[in-house]
Design an enzyme around this catalytic site. Sequence first.
Site, PDB file in Angstrom:
ATOM      1  N   CYS A 384      45.776  33.583  36.985  1.00 32.08           N
ATOM      2  CA  CYS A 384      45.159  34.343  35.395  1.00 32.08           C
ATOM      3  C   CYS A 384      46.643  34.435  35.324  1.00 32.08           C
ATOM      4  O   CYS A 384      47.293  33.513  35.208  1.00 32.08           O
ATOM      5  CB  CYS A 384      44.550  34.662  34.969  1.00 32.08           C
ATOM      6  SG  CYS A 384      44.585  35.001  32.842  1.00 32.08           S
ATOM      7  N   HIS A 510      39.747  31.622  36.413  1.00 32.66           N
ATOM      8  CA  HIS A 510      39.613  32.740  37.697  1.00 32.66           C
ATOM      9  C   HIS A 510      39.071  32.378  38.687  1.00 32.66           C
ATOM     10  O   HIS A 510      36.873  32.169  38.820  1.00 32.66           O
ATOM     11  CB  HIS A 510      38.584  34.310  37.057  1.00 32.66           C
ATOM     12  CG  HIS A 510      39.257  35.303  35.861  1.00 32.66           C
ATOM     13  ND1 HIS A 510      39.856  35.918  36.641  1.00 32.66           N
ATOM     14  CD2 HIS A 510      40.029  34.899  34.889  1.00 32.66           C
ATOM     15  CE1 HIS A 510      40.730  36.832  35.541  1.00 32.66           C
ATOM     16  NE2 HIS A 510      40.452  35.718  34.611  1.00 32.66           N
ATOM     17  N   GLU A 512      37.552  33.466  41.612  1.00 39.67           N
ATOM     18  CA  GLU A 512      37.373  34.211  42.858  1.00 39.67           C
ATOM     19  C   GLU A 512      35.541  34.216  42.082  1.00 39.67           C
ATOM     20  O   GLU A 512      34.617  35.011  43.173  1.00 39.67           O
ATOM     21  CB  GLU A 512      37.659  35.588  42.812  1.00 39.67           C
ATOM     22  CG  GLU A 512      37.990  36.337  40.757  1.00 39.67           C
ATOM     23  CD  GLU A 512      39.172  36.265  39.531  1.00 39.67           C
ATOM     24  OE1 GLU A 512      39.339  36.466  38.880  1.00 39.67           O
ATOM     25  OE2 GLU A 512      39.077  35.206  40.081  1.00 39.67           O
TER      26      GLU A 512
END
Length: 547
Positions: A384, A510, A512
């Site tokens: 990001c 993102h 993750e």
Amino acid sequence: MANTKYVFVTGGVSSSLGKGIIAASLAKLLQARGYRVTIQKLDPYINVDPGTLNPYEHGECYVTDDGAETDLDLGHYERFLNTPTSQANNVTTGRIYQSVIEKERRGEFLGKTVQVVPHITNEIKERIQILGKSGEYDIVITEIGGTVGDIESLPYIEAVRQLKWELGDTNALVIHLTLIPYLSAAGELKTKPTQHSVKTLMESGIKADVLVCRTEHELSDDLRRKLALFCNVKQEAVIESIDASTIYDVPNLMLEEGLDTVVLKQLVLRHDDTPNLEKWNMFLERHKNPKYEVTIGLVGKYVELQDSYKSILEAFIHAGAENEVKVNVVSIHSEYIDDDTINKKIAHLDGILVAPGFGERGIEGKIKAVQFAREHKLPFFGICLGMQMAVIEYSRNILGLKDACSAEVDEKTPHPVIDLMEEQKSVTDMGGTMRLGAWDCELVENSKVFEAYKEKLISERHRHRYEYNNNYKEQLENAGLKTTGINPRTGLVEIIEIPDHPWFVGVQYHPEYKSTVANPHPLFIAFVKAAVTYSKSNKSAKVSQGL
């Protein structure tokens, strides 16, 4: 199954005891027995969602596929269960009151005086049962944030009391998580705080069915009998939750304590089989017995609170286990990066991840870290804002656009290589107005990301307002910063790479958020693998030089 069963998890004595981990661990055991399970979090704060909360206040803001900004506990739920959550899995007091007030304004209460009971509690009960009434789940576990006795939690506790009475004892139960402190001066564990916590719960009309006791020392049989007697629960329902080396040990610890069996017995559900944790334990085996070790720098501006980057840290655990590697993560505060920091903290790393964030604080430090990784062929992963810093660094130092910046940081920059999205320019409210949730991305073949994903079209979760400025795309690509992922609907750049770098990848989304125990994220796997390769080549070079 005809009726959905409900399990409520409350907390007492102290916050941060791990209600989310206990809820997720129980859910994992029930799922491993073949039950369809989901978990939801009821948060007592008045914010509508955590999207506007500073990470120092509440840790990471987790994002679901449907674009909900939620509590970080939902990340634990997804990582343990490997099933996506949604807006329905996180409810805040702000959202409850907002909904009730909107109904009142529409005249839905027919002139009645709107009160906490029954209107607020009815809204809470309705939200609790949305998932249960969908027909998709056999068991819904509901974690209630805060601690019993908190004024903010009272409407939720009252709603649970009503719902437990309405559903009946075999369709709902309450697990109360408490602390059993150890007094070193006395040399013993003390049960009184738990007794008082259970008493407070009973004053609200709720009897705990199961006690889960957080402790640093094992609970003796005598102490369990005492807790059972004074807290009015069965002795088998006094569950020890001792400190563990990793949160991923907790399902096995709860299995040994029989938490899932106690719950299933009370809910009158099948409990004579054994949970299938084969894949889970294979992950644990790899995690605890790594064959190699790497050190990766996490460059961010919220590093004082590790929960600010919780999903990233957990994704490294998943990817590390997949590679049979121990990933040591070193936090580096981007606000204080200078030449000395680079020499002492960054130069000896095996990889750098530049983390997400908002605002101008720490920006220049992130750019310096990116520059070092690019120039020294150090594996780099930008997420990001991290990806945006890579674009700015390349624009300044390769294209020669010395004043290149993000419009978020410098509205007057002559070269806004990162700019506000067009649809964001008329937005005035901060909460829930970013580009949120799952968006498609089309990958370019013969790229690092395509090699990692092994598919052409992917879907990833976003949370941002500013984007790569396509007006600079041609210049950047000609200079070597390649676009390898594009949103097929908007044409916006999602991924950048440097092809002649061993591993230099920046993503606008993102990744993750989608990493789980069962499915470690492919980009984290590839990044950790690149860090291992870099580490080994560095060691080989030192050996050949006689160092």
